[in-house]
Motif scaffolding. Structure first.
Motif, short mmCIF file in Angstrom:
data_model
loop_
_atom_site.label_atom_id
_atom_site.label_comp_id
_atom_site.label_asym_id
_atom_site.label_seq_id
_atom_site.Cartn_x
_atom_site.Cartn_y
_atom_site.Cartn_z
N ARG A 93 0.82 -1.22 0.00
CA ARG A 93 0.00 0.00 0.00
C ARG A 93 0.85 1.26 0.00
O ARG A 93 0.59 2.21 -0.74
CB ARG A 93 -0.95 0.01 1.20
N VAL A 94 1.88 1.28 0.86
CA VAL A 94 2.76 2.45 0.91
C VAL A 94 3.46 2.64 -0.43
O VAL A 94 3.56 3.76 -0.94
CB VAL A 94 3.78 2.33 2.07
N ALA A 95 3.93 1.56 -1.03
CA ALA A 95 4.58 1.65 -2.34
C ALA A 95 3.64 2.25 -3.38
O ALA A 95 4.05 3.09 -4.19
CB ALA A 95 5.07 0.27 -2.78
N GLU A 96 2.38 1.84 -3.35
CA GLU A 96 1.40 2.38 -4.29
C GLU A 96 1.11 3.84 -3.99
O GLU A 96 1.06 4.67 -4.91
CB GLU A 96 0.11 1.56 -4.23
N GLU A 97 0.94 4.19 -2.72
CA GLU A 97 0.64 5.57 -2.34
C GLU A 97 1.77 6.52 -2.75
O GLU A 97 1.51 7.65 -3.17
CB GLU A 97 0.43 5.67 -0.82
N LEU A 98 3.00 6.06 -2.62
CA LEU A 98 4.17 6.90 -2.94
C LEU A 98 4.60 6.77 -4.39
O LEU A 98 5.53 7.44 -4.82
CB LEU A 98 5.34 6.55 -2.02
N ASP A 99 3.96 5.89 -5.13
CA ASP A 99 4.33 5.59 -6.52
C ASP A 99 5.80 5.18 -6.61
O ASP A 99 6.54 5.67 -7.47
CB ASP A 99 4.02 6.77 -7.44
N ALA A 100 6.20 4.29 -5.73
CA ALA A 100 7.58 3.80 -5.71
C ALA A 100 7.87 3.01 -6.98
O ALA A 100 7.00 2.30 -7.50
CB ALA A 100 7.81 2.91 -4.48
N GLY A 101 9.08 3.14 -7.47
CA GLY A 101 9.49 2.38 -8.64
C GLY A 101 10.22 1.10 -8.28
O GLY A 101 10.42 0.23 -9.13
N LEU A 102 10.61 0.99 -7.01
CA LEU A 102 11.35 -0.18 -6.54
C LEU A 102 11.12 -0.33 -5.05
O LEU A 102 11.17 0.66 -4.31
CB LEU A 102 12.85 0.00 -6.82
N ILE A 103 10.88 -1.56 -4.62
CA ILE A 103 10.84 -1.89 -3.19
C ILE A 103 12.07 -2.73 -2.91
O ILE A 103 12.38 -3.65 -3.66
CB ILE A 103 9.58 -2.71 -2.82
N VAL A 104 12.76 -2.41 -1.82
CA VAL A 104 13.93 -3.18 -1.41
C VAL A 104 13.62 -3.83 -0.07
O VAL A 104 13.15 -3.17 0.85
CB VAL A 104 15.19 -2.30 -1.30
N VAL A 105 13.88 -5.13 0.01
CA VAL A 105 13.57 -5.88 1.22
C VAL A 105 14.64 -6.95 1.44
O VAL A 105 15.19 -7.49 0.48
CB VAL A 105 12.16 -6.51 1.13
N GLY A 106 14.93 -7.23 2.70
CA GLY A 106 15.84 -8.32 3.03
C GLY A 106 15.07 -9.62 3.11
O GLY A 106 13.86 -9.63 3.32
N VAL A 107 15.78 -10.72 2.93
CA VAL A 107 15.14 -12.04 2.99
C VAL A 107 15.60 -12.73 4.28
O VAL A 107 16.77 -12.63 4.66
CB VAL A 107 15.45 -12.88 1.74
N ARG A 108 14.68 -13.40 4.92
CA ARG A 108 14.98 -14.11 6.17
C ARG A 108 15.02 -15.60 5.94
O ARG A 108 14.15 -16.15 5.29
CB ARG A 108 13.90 -13.83 7.21
N GLY A 109 16.02 -16.24 6.52
CA GLY A 109 16.10 -17.69 6.46
C GLY A 109 16.56 -18.17 5.10
O GLY A 109 16.27 -17.57 4.08
N GLY A 110 17.28 -19.28 5.10
CA GLY A 110 17.82 -19.81 3.87
C GLY A 110 16.86 -20.74 3.16
O GLY A 110 16.87 -20.85 1.95
N ARG A 111 16.03 -21.43 3.91
CA ARG A 111 15.12 -22.41 3.32
C ARG A 111 13.68 -21.93 3.44
O ARG A 111 13.36 -21.15 4.33
CB ARG A 111 15.29 -23.74 4.04
N PRO A 112 12.79 -22.42 2.58
CA PRO A 112 11.40 -21.97 2.63
C PRO A 112 10.75 -22.10 4.01
O PRO A 112 10.03 -21.22 4.43
CB PRO A 112 10.71 -22.86 1.59
N GLY A 113 11.02 -23.19 4.71
CA GLY A 113 10.44 -23.37 6.05
C GLY A 113 10.91 -22.31 7.01
O GLY A 113 10.14 -21.79 7.81
N GLN A 114 12.19 -21.96 6.94
CA GLN A 114 12.72 -20.90 7.79
C GLN A 114 12.06 -19.56 7.45
O GLN A 114 11.72 -18.79 8.34
CB GLN A 114 14.23 -20.76 7.61
N ARG A 115 11.91 -19.29 6.17
CA ARG A 115 11.31 -18.02 5.76
C ARG A 115 9.88 -17.91 6.28
O ARG A 115 9.45 -16.86 6.72
CB ARG A 115 11.37 -17.86 4.25
N MET A 116 9.15 -19.01 6.24
CA MET A 116 7.77 -18.99 6.70
C MET A 116 7.70 -18.71 8.20
O MET A 116 6.94 -17.87 8.65
CB MET A 116 7.09 -20.33 6.38
N VAL A 117 8.54 -19.38 8.96
CA VAL A 117 8.55 -19.22 10.41
C VAL A 117 9.03 -17.82 10.80
O VAL A 117 8.51 -17.21 11.73
CB VAL A 117 9.42 -20.30 11.07
N LEU A 118 10.02 -17.31 10.10
CA LEU A 118 10.61 -16.02 10.45
C LEU A 118 9.82 -14.83 9.92
O LEU A 118 10.15 -13.69 10.22
CB LEU A 118 12.05 -15.96 9.94
#
Length: 160
Positions: A100-125
């Protein structure tokens, strides 16, 4: 001709993964002349299902989030990258708030870090990268930790 985003939005929760994403976003804005915005999303509801947050809890979350955003803003400004906007959202669904914030600000790029190396870790984290990549109206840069898991062991990134 390649066009660069005029506004880069970084989703920042204060984690080491977010620290890397903020650093990457700052480098992108420095090298492209883009502007930088920060969004910090605090979990709006308690972790117990069926229990609603009381106003005092929300005020505490808001105060923590605003203090964090001031700290991050000053940290970036000290290195010469001043965010043009900071957004604090209280939400049960952080990924929706970031979109929503990206849309409101008309961002051209979102940058985010990734958590956990495996899909299960990412889901839990609570990894945001997958839903953001799926739902955002703009491109999403997912910043990894630089380590690659292969065949059950971790290798350091190549030095070059």
């Amino acid at each position: 001709m390649v066009s660069f985003p005029t506004l880069v939005l970084v989703a920042d929760d204060g984690s080491p993964e977010s620290d890397r994403a903020v650093e990457a976003a700052a480098r992108v804005t420095e090298s492209t002349g883009s502007r930088l915005a920060l969004v910090h999303v605090k979990a709006h509801s308690p972790s117990v299902t069926g229990v609603t947050a009381v106003p005092a809890q929300e005020e505490n979350l808001r105060a923590q989030g605003e203090a964090f955003l001031r700290w991050r803003h000053d940290q970036l400004a000290d290195r010469g990258v001043t965010p043009v906007r900071t957004e604090l959202r209280l939400s049960r669904r952080p990924e929706r708030s970031v979109v929503r914030v990206a849309e409101e600000l008309d961002a051209g790029l979102i940058v985010v870090g990734v958590r956990g190396g495996r899909p299960g870790q990412r889901m839990v984290l609570g990894d945001l990268s997958l839903p953001l990549a799926r739902d955002a109206h703009c491109s999403v840069l997912v910043v990894r930790d630089g380590l690659t898991e292969a065949a059950g062991h971790t290798a350091a990134p190549e030095q070059g």
